[in-house]
Design a protein around this motif. Structure first.
Motif, PDB file in Angstrom:
ATOM      1  N   GLY A 116       1.016  -1.434  -0.378  1.00 40.47           N
ATOM      2  CA  GLY A 116       0.058   0.318  -0.399  1.00 40.47           C
ATOM      3  C   GLY A 116       0.684   0.989  -0.622  1.00 40.47           C
ATOM      4  N   ASN A 117       0.961   2.464  -1.305  1.00 42.21           N
ATOM      5  CA  ASN A 117       1.756   3.064  -1.459  1.00 42.21           C
ATOM      6  C   ASN A 117       1.490   3.863  -2.810  1.00 42.21           C
ATOM      7  N   LEU A 118       1.510   5.114  -3.102  1.00 40.68           N
ATOM      8  CA  LEU A 118       0.825   5.737  -4.224  1.00 40.68           C
ATOM      9  C   LEU A 118       2.026   6.170  -4.435  1.00 40.68           C
ATOM     10  N   VAL A 119       3.902   6.286  -4.384  1.00 42.35           N
ATOM     11  CA  VAL A 119       4.544   6.980  -4.886  1.00 42.35           C
ATOM     12  C   VAL A 119       5.336   5.742  -5.619  1.00 42.35           C
ATOM     13  N   CYS A 120       5.800   4.868  -4.717  1.00 41.01           N
ATOM     14  CA  CYS A 120       7.106   4.490  -5.092  1.00 41.01           C
ATOM     15  C   CYS A 120       6.772   3.523  -6.121  1.00 41.01           C
ATOM     16  N   PRO A 121       5.699   1.962  -5.986  1.00 39.93           N
ATOM     17  CA  PRO A 121       4.676   1.462  -6.885  1.00 39.93           C
ATOM     18  C   PRO A 121       5.243   1.740  -8.353  1.00 39.93           C
ATOM     19  N   ALA A 122       4.841   3.142  -8.443  1.00 39.92           N
ATOM     20  CA  ALA A 122       4.564   4.001 -10.008  1.00 39.92           C
ATOM     21  C   ALA A 122       6.084   3.935 -10.315  1.00 39.92           C
ATOM     22  N   ALA A 123       6.878   3.830 -10.348  1.00 38.51           N
ATOM     23  CA  ALA A 123       7.893   3.827 -10.926  1.00 38.51           C
ATOM     24  C   ALA A 123       8.924   1.860 -11.594  1.00 38.51           C
ATOM     25  N   PHE A 124       8.415   0.898 -10.396  1.00 38.50           N
ATOM     26  CA  PHE A 124       9.033   0.097 -10.709  1.00 38.50           C
ATOM     27  C   PHE A 124       7.513  -1.229 -11.843  1.00 38.50           C
ATOM     28  N   ASP A 125       8.513  -1.137 -12.842  1.00 36.73           N
ATOM     29  CA  ASP A 125       7.465  -1.981 -13.536  1.00 36.73           C
ATOM     30  C   ASP A 125       7.818  -4.156 -12.738  1.00 36.73           C
ATOM     31  N   LEU A 126       6.554  -4.398 -12.870  1.00 38.55           N
ATOM     32  CA  LEU A 126       6.870  -5.825 -12.374  1.00 38.55           C
ATOM     33  C   LEU A 126       6.984  -6.491 -13.009  1.00 38.55           C
ATOM     34  N   GLY A 127       6.208  -6.735 -14.732  1.00 36.57           N
ATOM     35  CA  GLY A 127       6.157  -7.375 -15.972  1.00 36.57           C
ATOM     36  C   GLY A 127       4.941  -7.754 -16.575  1.00 36.57           C
ATOM     37  N   GLU A 128       3.889  -6.841 -15.596  1.00 38.96           N
ATOM     38  CA  GLU A 128       2.728  -6.850 -15.600  1.00 38.96           C
ATOM     39  C   GLU A 128       1.822  -6.530 -16.504  1.00 38.96           C
ATOM     40  N   ASP A 129       0.745  -6.708 -17.370  1.00 39.65           N
ATOM     41  CA  ASP A 129       0.090  -5.886 -18.462  1.00 39.65           C
ATOM     42  C   ASP A 129      -0.504  -4.858 -18.554  1.00 39.65           C
ATOM     43  N   ALA A 130      -1.089  -4.609 -17.508  1.00 34.92           N
ATOM     44  CA  ALA A 130      -1.581  -3.411 -16.387  1.00 34.92           C
ATOM     45  C   ALA A 130      -2.025  -3.384 -14.996  1.00 34.92           C
ATOM     46  N   LYS A 131      -1.298  -1.879 -14.869  1.00 31.12           N
ATOM     47  CA  LYS A 131      -1.218  -1.508 -13.625  1.00 31.12           C
ATOM     48  C   LYS A 131      -2.954  -0.823 -13.604  1.00 31.12           C
ATOM     49  N   VAL A 132      -3.301  -1.439 -12.092  1.00 27.49           N
ATOM     50  CA  VAL A 132      -4.894  -0.758 -11.560  1.00 27.49           C
ATOM     51  C   VAL A 132      -5.178   0.028 -10.663  1.00 27.49           C
ATOM     52  N   ALA A 133      -4.414   1.427 -10.785  1.00 26.16           N
ATOM     53  CA  ALA A 133      -4.795   1.791  -9.503  1.00 26.16           C
ATOM     54  C   ALA A 133      -6.256   1.778  -8.767  1.00 26.16           C
ATOM     55  N   ILE A 134      -6.280   1.413  -7.615  1.00 22.83           N
ATOM     56  CA  ILE A 134      -7.316   1.483  -6.678  1.00 22.83           C
ATOM     57  C   ILE A 134      -7.421   2.913  -5.510  1.00 22.83           C
ATOM     58  N   LEU A 135      -8.303   3.401  -5.666  1.00 23.73           N
ATOM     59  CA  LEU A 135      -9.288   5.069  -4.888  1.00 23.73           C
ATOM     60  C   LEU A 135      -9.910   4.595  -4.508  1.00 23.73           C
ATOM     61  N   SER A 136     -10.564   4.716  -3.372  1.00 27.41           N
ATOM     62  CA  SER A 136     -11.867   4.659  -2.046  1.00 27.41           C
ATOM     63  C   SER A 136     -12.387   5.927  -1.870  1.00 27.41           C
ATOM     64  N   VAL A 137     -13.545   5.962  -2.178  1.00 29.67           N
ATOM     65  CA  VAL A 137     -14.109   6.885  -1.611  1.00 29.67           C
ATOM     66  C   VAL A 137     -14.022   7.990  -0.861  1.00 29.67           C
ATOM     67  N   THR A 138     -13.258   7.497   0.822  1.00 31.12           N
ATOM     68  CA  THR A 138     -12.899   7.999   1.724  1.00 31.12           C
ATOM     69  C   THR A 138     -12.326   9.052   1.713  1.00 31.12           C
ATOM     70  N   GLU A 139     -10.774   8.484   0.325  1.00 31.40           N
ATOM     71  CA  GLU A 139      -9.610   9.323   0.599  1.00 31.40           C
ATOM     72  C   GLU A 139      -9.330  11.018   0.239  1.00 31.40           C
TER      73      GLU A 139
END
Length: 299
Positions: free
Chosen positions: A200-223
């Motif tokens: 759980g982190n909205l900063v560092c994971p943005a820069a690191f490719d893991l080999g995935e097909d897509a990043k899915v950003a999840i945002l809750s309405v409480t944020e």
């Protein structure tokens, strides 16, 4: 981001220390300094770093400080922007080599991999458990990333799905090497969904490719509706944004249209889904998105 914060042993500070030691400058620069006595907030003076500070207004006792306007997007005392860029590029290129191997392995299995990224508490694991339940008898596997505990992996395993927990210790994100090690233990089935639930982190994971097909950003309405504007790199890197916990919207005095507008201000091409893992609202659209991604992989 993580390439300058020092987590995982890959940091600008570590590289700068090595540079000082190599050039014989380590003595004074690396000598420990006694901790200063805390000062009242209004009397703390923060020196300019490389001349890149940017001020806005004089609200309540001082200027705002902005360290992200240089080419490197951040500041480290004693290091030039050029050196910061050089070190970050080196770190990310090493990660990219692991990510490329992961991507090749995932593609060879005709699997579809998503990297689920969010703040802590956005509802990633609950969404993932509901997704597994609704997908039914299909091949899938999960890699869970957290600093400590196997709590989330245990929840996933309780659904009957295969899961590997990766505890990063002080690390604030998963990287390509960690995912490669997890894949070796998972035995990814042919034509499977692979869900990678990042730390759980909205900063560092943005820069690191893991080999995935897509990043899915999840945002809750409480944020808060301005979260995408505060953390734009993550939403710029994502192919899909899920606005989660929409069943709570009536109780949180939030504007769902503004949430979506702010996500699209950062990334006009991103798709946005409004979902409640608790009630099931929007879940079918999410499943349709996943199945379309798997179909594109030729499964």
């Amino acid at each position: 981001m993580c390439t300058v914060c020092g987590c995982g042993g890959h940091s600008v500070e570590d590289a700068f220390r090595a540079h000082l030691e190599k050039t014989g400058q380590a003595g004074a620069a690396l000598a420990p300094h006694p901790a200063p006595h805390p000062a009242p907030l209004q009397s703390v003076a923060i020196p300019a770093l490389g001349g890149a500070l940017h001020d806005h207004g004089h609200a309540q006792g001082g200027h705002d400080i902005h360290l992200g306007h240089g080419p490197a997007g951040t500041e480290v005392p004693g290091m030039s922007q050029e050196r910061l860029i050089e070190i970050e590029t080196d770190i990310l290129s090493k990660n990219d080599a692991f990510a490329a191997r992961n991507r090749a392995a995932i593609t060879a299995r005709h699997a579809f991999a998503t990297n689920l990224v969010s703040s802590p508490g956005s509802g990633k694991t609950t969404l993932l458990c509901r997704t597994i339940e609704m997908l039914g008898e299909v091949p899938l596997a999960v890699i869970e990333g957290d600093q400590q505990t196997t709590n989330d992996a245990d929840r996933i395993r309780a659904t009957g799905a295969a899961a590997i927990q990766v505890n990063t210790g002080k690390g604030c994100h998963l990287d390509g090497r960690m995912v490669e090690a997890a894949l070796a233990r998972l035995g990814l089935p042919e034509g499977a969904f692979l869900f990678i639930e990042n730390v759980g982190n909205l900063v560092c994971p943005a820069a690191f490719d893991l080999g995935e097909d897509a990043k899915v950003a999840i945002l809750s309405v409480t944020e808060g509706e301005d979260k995408p504007l505060k953390y734009p790199d993550m939403f710029a890197a994502a192919g899909l944004a899920i606005l989660n916990k929409v069943d709570l919207a009536p109780y949180c005095d939030v504007d769902l249209d503004l949430y979506e507008a702010n996500v699209k201000r950062v990334n006009p091409a991103i798709e946005v889904l409004r979902v409640s893992a608790r009630t099931g609202e929007g879940m079918q659209a999410w499943l349709d998105w996943l199945r379309a991604g798997l179909a594109r992989k030729g499964a």
